[in-house]
Design an enzyme around this catalytic site. Structure first.
Site, short mmCIF file in Angstrom:
data_model
loop_
_atom_site.label_atom_id
_atom_site.label_comp_id
_atom_site.label_asym_id
_atom_site.label_seq_id
_atom_site.Cartn_x
_atom_site.Cartn_y
_atom_site.Cartn_z
N GLY A 26 0.80 -1.23 0.00
CA GLY A 26 0.00 0.00 0.00
C GLY A 26 0.83 1.27 0.00
N GLY A 28 2.79 2.59 2.31
CA GLY A 28 4.17 2.47 2.80
C GLY A 28 5.11 1.99 1.70
N TYR A 167 -10.68 2.03 15.52
CA TYR A 167 -9.77 2.58 14.49
C TYR A 167 -9.77 4.10 14.55
CZ TYR A 167 -7.86 3.80 9.88
OH TYR A 167 -7.11 4.34 8.86
#
Ligand SMILES: NC(=O)C1=CN([C@@H]2O[C@H](COP(=O)(O)OP(=O)(O)OC[C@H]3O[C@@H](n4cnc5c(N)ncnc54)[C@H](O)[C@@H]3O)[C@@H](O)[C@H]2O)C=CC1
Ligand SMILES: O=C(O)c1cccc(O)c1O
Length: 298
Positions: A26, A28, A167
């Protein structure tokens, strides 16, 4: 402004050493790729070193050196071990994250989304600060706006656990960490800075790692319709990591709904702007991690 290859705006990174957590997929991965392309020495801080080595091979044609180092950021023992063997670093990119997991616990018994997204990255930054030369980048999310932090119950033991709420709370904690870290750096007379980024809705593995709650399923459908490719989501992170923006900047795409645009300063919630909540969250996080501010003035 539309550019054919927007990552070319990222300044030359030759001579800079950058740690990116969660660098195997993704945002990163794309962040690491562009930084290496621009000449940075990138340390891929990853849970699975075999996967890390595959990514390092994929990036071996880039200009900068790429190194793999094991880090399970949810596990404070792993964070300490990583910090001890990591030398001087220009930039730490706190990117790794998990979203909407069913209730689960970290190695130290903390709620796993808080442990991964906030506690471990808080500890990592404080442990690396004495050897840091430029900045800490906090990858947060517009989801912080839905976050509600109960400092007496950060691990969701008394409140009913809801995966998406946990989250959002962890991402609000990221925003408060960003603000309080910058305040402390300023108070200590440090030239280091803390910057933040919201990638915008980006198609990555993060929604597939989620539980089967309704919000995450609806989110996954919505994501499929409007989500951006990972390199787009990486742009605000790259800007926060490399551009001369003020401390406590929070960059996201400037398109409608924080999608598809050029990285710019974006707004944050009232809770994320509350300095008292930021201070109290810092203290509560020191208590949960056992890691404290490394400088004398705070
Ligand atoms: N994809 C999106 O639309 C958005 C993502 N974000 C944030 O972007 C960041 C990156 O996420 P994505 O690239 O989307 O997801 P992803 O799932 O593709 O990447 C997350 C990375 O973190 C790593 N990771 C997870 N737990 C870890 C642990 N305990 N130790 C070490 N690494 C660990 C994973 O292995 C993976 O490489 C996250 O912080 C997320 O909250 C924020 C807003 C929007
Ligand atoms: O903004 C989003 O759509 C989004 C998607 C996945 C994960 C997130 O944190 C988000 O903020």
């Amino acid at each position: 402004m539309v550019r054919a290859r927007p990552w070319t705006a990222v300044p030359d990174q030759g001579g800079r050493r950058v740690v990116v957590t969660g660098a195997t997929s993704g945002i990163g991965l794309l962040t690491s790729k562009v930084l290496a392309h621009r000449g940075a020495h990138v340390v891929l801080a990853v849970r699975d070193p075999a996967k890390g080595e595959r990514v390092a091979r994929e990036l071996s044609s880039m200009r900068g050196r790429v190194e793999v180092s094991r880090l399970d950021v949810s596990d404070l023992d792993s964070v300490h071990a990583f910090a001890e063997r990591t030398g001087e670093v220009d930039v730490l990119v706190n990117n790794a994250g998990v979203l909407g997991l069913p209730r689960s616990a970290s190695a130290q018994g903390h709620e796993l989304q808080l442990a991964t997204n906030h506690l471990g990255h808080f500890a990592l930054a404080n442990l690396l600060l004495p050897r840091l030369r430029d900045r800490v980048v906090v990858v947060s999310s517009a989801s912080h706006r839905h976050g509600d932090l109960d400092l007496e119950d950060l691990d969701w033991e008394r409140r009913g656990y809801r995966p998406y709420a946990a989250y959002a709370a962890s991402k609000l904690a990221n925003m408060l960490f960003l603000a309080e870290l910058q305040r402390r750096l300023g108070a200590a007379g440090s030239t280091l800075r803390a910057t933040g980024a919201h990638p915008g809705n980006t198609r990555t593995a993060i929604t597939s790692s989620t539980g089967n709650g309704l919000t995450t399923r609806v989110g996954a459908v919505g994501q499929g319709l409007v989500a951006m490719p990972a390199w787009r989501g990486a742009l605000p992170v790259l800007y926060a990591a490399t551009m001369d923006v003020p401390g406590n900047s929070y960059l996201g795409p400037d398109g409608p709904g924080e999608l598809w645009g050029w990285p710019t300063q974006v707004g944050r919630s009232r809770a994320a702007s509350d300095p008292d909540l930021a201070r109290r969250t810092w203290t509560a996080t020191e208590r949960l991690t056992g890691v404290v501010w490394p400088f004398s003035r705070r």
